[in-house]
Design a protein around this motif. Structure first.
Motif, PDB file in Angstrom:
ATOM      1  N   PRO A  18      10.104  -3.018  -8.480  1.00 31.72           N
ATOM      2  CA  PRO A  18      10.496  -2.156  -7.359  1.00 31.72           C
ATOM      3  C   PRO A  18       9.406  -1.140  -7.031  1.00 31.72           C
ATOM      4  O   PRO A  18       8.702  -0.648  -7.915  1.00 31.72           O
ATOM      5  CB  PRO A  18      11.768  -1.460  -7.873  1.00 31.72           C
ATOM      6  N   VAL A  19       9.277  -0.845  -5.738  1.00 32.64           N
ATOM      7  CA  VAL A  19       8.300   0.135  -5.238  1.00 32.64           C
ATOM      8  C   VAL A  19       9.000   1.014  -4.208  1.00 32.64           C
ATOM      9  O   VAL A  19      10.129   0.748  -3.799  1.00 32.64           O
ATOM     10  CB  VAL A  19       7.083  -0.561  -4.597  1.00 32.64           C
ATOM     11  N   ASN A  20       8.307   2.059  -3.782  1.00 33.75           N
ATOM     12  CA  ASN A  20       8.830   2.867  -2.680  1.00 33.75           C
ATOM     13  C   ASN A  20       8.789   2.060  -1.387  1.00 33.75           C
ATOM     14  O   ASN A  20       8.018   1.102  -1.252  1.00 33.75           O
ATOM     15  CB  ASN A  20       7.998   4.143  -2.521  1.00 33.75           C
ATOM     16  N   SER A  21       9.600   2.445  -0.433  1.00 33.84           N
ATOM     17  CA  SER A  21       9.637   1.748   0.853  1.00 33.84           C
ATOM     18  C   SER A  21       8.238   1.681   1.451  1.00 33.84           C
ATOM     19  O   SER A  21       7.492   2.661   1.447  1.00 33.84           O
ATOM     20  CB  SER A  21      10.564   2.469   1.822  1.00 33.84           C
ATOM     21  N   VAL A  22       7.868   0.505   1.954  1.00 34.36           N
ATOM     22  CA  VAL A  22       6.561   0.344   2.591  1.00 34.36           C
ATOM     23  C   VAL A  22       6.654   0.548   4.097  1.00 34.36           C
ATOM     24  O   VAL A  22       5.656   0.379   4.808  1.00 34.36           O
ATOM     25  CB  VAL A  22       5.948  -1.037   2.287  1.00 34.36           C
ATOM     26  N   ARG A  23       7.812   0.893   4.593  1.00 33.73           N
ATOM     27  CA  ARG A  23       7.985   1.133   6.026  1.00 33.73           C
ATOM     28  C   ARG A  23       7.768   2.599   6.395  1.00 33.73           C
ATOM     29  O   ARG A  23       8.012   2.998   7.527  1.00 33.73           O
ATOM     30  CB  ARG A  23       9.372   0.666   6.476  1.00 33.73           C
ATOM     31  N   LYS A  24       7.338   3.395   5.442  1.00 34.86           N
ATOM     32  CA  LYS A  24       7.033   4.798   5.697  1.00 34.86           C
ATOM     33  C   LYS A  24       5.524   5.000   5.633  1.00 34.86           C
ATOM     34  O   LYS A  24       4.838   4.372   4.827  1.00 34.86           O
ATOM     35  CB  LYS A  24       7.744   5.698   4.672  1.00 34.86           C
ATOM     36  N   VAL A  25       5.011   5.879   6.482  1.00 34.16           N
ATOM     37  CA  VAL A  25       3.571   6.119   6.540  1.00 34.16           C
ATOM     38  C   VAL A  25       3.098   6.700   5.207  1.00 34.16           C
ATOM     39  O   VAL A  25       3.679   7.656   4.683  1.00 34.16           O
ATOM     40  CB  VAL A  25       3.222   7.093   7.684  1.00 34.16           C
ATOM     41  N   LYS A  26       2.034   6.104   4.665  1.00 31.88           N
ATOM     42  CA  LYS A  26       1.484   6.566   3.392  1.00 31.88           C
ATOM     43  C   LYS A  26       0.048   6.073   3.283  1.00 31.88           C
ATOM     44  O   LYS A  26      -0.370   5.156   4.012  1.00 31.88           O
ATOM     45  CB  LYS A  26       2.314   6.048   2.215  1.00 31.88           C
ATOM     46  N   PRO A  27      -0.746   6.652   2.384  1.00 36.74           N
ATOM     47  CA  PRO A  27      -2.121   6.175   2.206  1.00 36.74           C
ATOM     48  C   PRO A  27      -2.144   4.716   1.751  1.00 36.74           C
ATOM     49  O   PRO A  27      -1.255   4.259   1.030  1.00 36.74           O
ATOM     50  CB  PRO A  27      -2.673   7.101   1.110  1.00 36.74           C
ATOM     51  N   ASP A  28      -3.157   3.982   2.177  1.00 36.39           N
ATOM     52  CA  ASP A  28      -3.307   2.580   1.787  1.00 36.39           C
ATOM     53  C   ASP A  28      -4.084   2.527   0.479  1.00 36.39           C
ATOM     54  O   ASP A  28      -5.280   2.265   0.447  1.00 36.39           O
ATOM     55  CB  ASP A  28      -4.032   1.809   2.895  1.00 36.39           C
ATOM     56  N   ASP A  29      -3.371   2.778  -0.619  1.00 40.64           N
ATOM     57  CA  ASP A  29      -4.010   2.796  -1.930  1.00 40.64           C
ATOM     58  C   ASP A  29      -3.046   2.264  -2.969  1.00 40.64           C
ATOM     59  O   ASP A  29      -1.976   1.733  -2.640  1.00 40.64           O
ATOM     60  CB  ASP A  29      -4.506   4.208  -2.275  1.00 40.64           C
ATOM     61  N   GLU A  30      -3.411   2.387  -4.238  1.00 36.33           N
ATOM     62  CA  GLU A  30      -2.619   1.820  -5.329  1.00 36.33           C
ATOM     63  C   GLU A  30      -1.188   2.359  -5.381  1.00 36.33           C
ATOM     64  O   GLU A  30      -0.294   1.698  -5.921  1.00 36.33           O
ATOM     65  CB  GLU A  30      -3.309   2.094  -6.668  1.00 36.33           C
ATOM     66  N   SER A  31      -0.956   3.541  -4.811  1.00 28.59           N
ATOM     67  CA  SER A  31       0.386   4.114  -4.854  1.00 28.59           C
ATOM     68  C   SER A  31       1.401   3.242  -4.115  1.00 28.59           C
ATOM     69  O   SER A  31       2.605   3.293  -4.396  1.00 28.59           O
ATOM     70  CB  SER A  31       0.381   5.526  -4.253  1.00 28.59           C
ATOM     71  N   VAL A  32       0.930   2.427  -3.168  1.00 25.09           N
ATOM     72  CA  VAL A  32       1.832   1.572  -2.398  1.00 25.09           C
ATOM     73  C   VAL A  32       2.542   0.563  -3.301  1.00 25.09           C
ATOM     74  O   VAL A  32       3.714   0.238  -3.082  1.00 25.09           O
ATOM     75  CB  VAL A  32       1.057   0.835  -1.285  1.00 25.09           C
ATOM     76  N   ILE A  33       1.834   0.060  -4.309  1.00 23.45           N
ATOM     77  CA  ILE A  33       2.420  -0.973  -5.172  1.00 23.45           C
ATOM     78  C   ILE A  33       2.779  -0.425  -6.557  1.00 23.45           C
ATOM     79  O   ILE A  33       3.051  -1.191  -7.474  1.00 23.45           O
ATOM     80  CB  ILE A  33       1.474  -2.187  -5.314  1.00 23.45           C
ATOM     81  N   ALA A  34       2.815   0.893  -6.677  1.00 25.52           N
ATOM     82  CA  ALA A  34       3.164   1.498  -7.965  1.00 25.52           C
ATOM     83  C   ALA A  34       4.633   1.259  -8.285  1.00 25.52           C
ATOM     84  O   ALA A  34       5.509   1.386  -7.419  1.00 25.52           O
ATOM     85  CB  ALA A  34       2.868   2.996  -7.934  1.00 25.52           C
TER      86      ALA A  34
END
Length: 249
Positions: free
Chosen positions: A222-238
């Motif tokens: 599980p990860v945080n929602s990817v439909r919210k604006v965020k930096p394109d980095d490793e945190s996306v798939i944390a």
């Protein structure tokens, strides 16, 4: 359906991944690594085709069929063509059957789907990738489409991702919405190279789209929602820990 993908790799890594792969023509480009792109932004993406030899080029994700003949129709309906059901490819009279000989491979390092949990208000996003390969391939189809971004439309190469019935793991993750129980048509390396061969017969196509990527070869969390604006980095798939989250078995 698969609207969110990742390619945490550059062009050189893709070239090393596939023997004899070259950039198309004299095109000199690189591809910035990304941890998430959403299909509804209709991004450029590297795709692999057989054009008198295996070549990688950048196509736009999201075909624009002829029935979308106004800018307003394109705006409202184009996202419906980001994915195509693989079952439609052999079906005579369908758009996907008409371009079945225009096959491509879409390299990714992972994709995202949302899981519906009984009693939970929000769905939980999951990141899914192959245990076997850093880069794996999703079967696709390509077509030239009219671009409605300008006053005088120009023809641009576009692609769609093929999907199929989900394997036992993906049935549990992609379990809600109108297209529940689907997953990308992930291919083994052997089938991927077959998929883009020019001499592939309709029988061959039918056999390849029956392939189900083995559930034990998937890794997911599980990860945080990817439909919210965020930096394109490793945190996306944390990985994100949720209390009382039922396991995927």
């Amino acid at each position: 359906m698969c609207y969110d993908i990742a390619l945490n790799a550059n062009l050189q890594k893709i070239l090393k991944r596939v023997p004899l792969l070259q950039t198309a023509g004299n095109l000199d480009f690189d591809f910035a690594a990304t941890h998430h792109k959403i299909g509804m932004s209709f991004p450029l993406w590297p795709v692999i085709v057989d054009n008198n030899g295996l070549q990688v080029d950048r196509y736009t994700w999201g075909p624009i069929p002829k029935l979308l003949d106004t800018a307003e129709k394109v705006k409202r309906q184009r996202q419906m063509y980001l994915n195509a059901r693989s079952e439609k490819v052999p079906e005579s009279g369908t758009m996907w059957n008409a371009i079945r000989h225009q096959r491509c491979l879409v390299p990714v390092t992972g994709f995202f789907e949302y899981r519906q949990i009984p009693g939970w208000k929000n769905k939980v996003a999951y990141y899914i990738h192959s245990r076997e390969q850093d880069i794996f391939f999703i079967a696709g189809l390509w077509a030239y489409s009219n671009s409605w971004d300008v006053d005088k439309p120009e023809r641009i190469p576009t692609f769609t991702l093929l999907t199929r019935a989900a394997n036992p793991v993906m049935q549990q993750i992609h379990n809600g919405g109108d297209n529940a129980g689907r997953m990308p048509l992930m291919l083994s390396d052997e089938l991927a190279l077959q998929w883009v061969k020019k001499d592939l017969t309709d029988t061959d196509i039918r056999q390849i789209i029956q392939y189900e990527y083995p559930a034990p070869q998937l890794e997911y969390w599980p990860v945080n929602s990817v439909r919210k604006v965020k930096p394109d980095d490793e945190s996306v798939i944390a990985r994100v820990e949720y209390d009382n989250l039922p396991p995927v078995v």
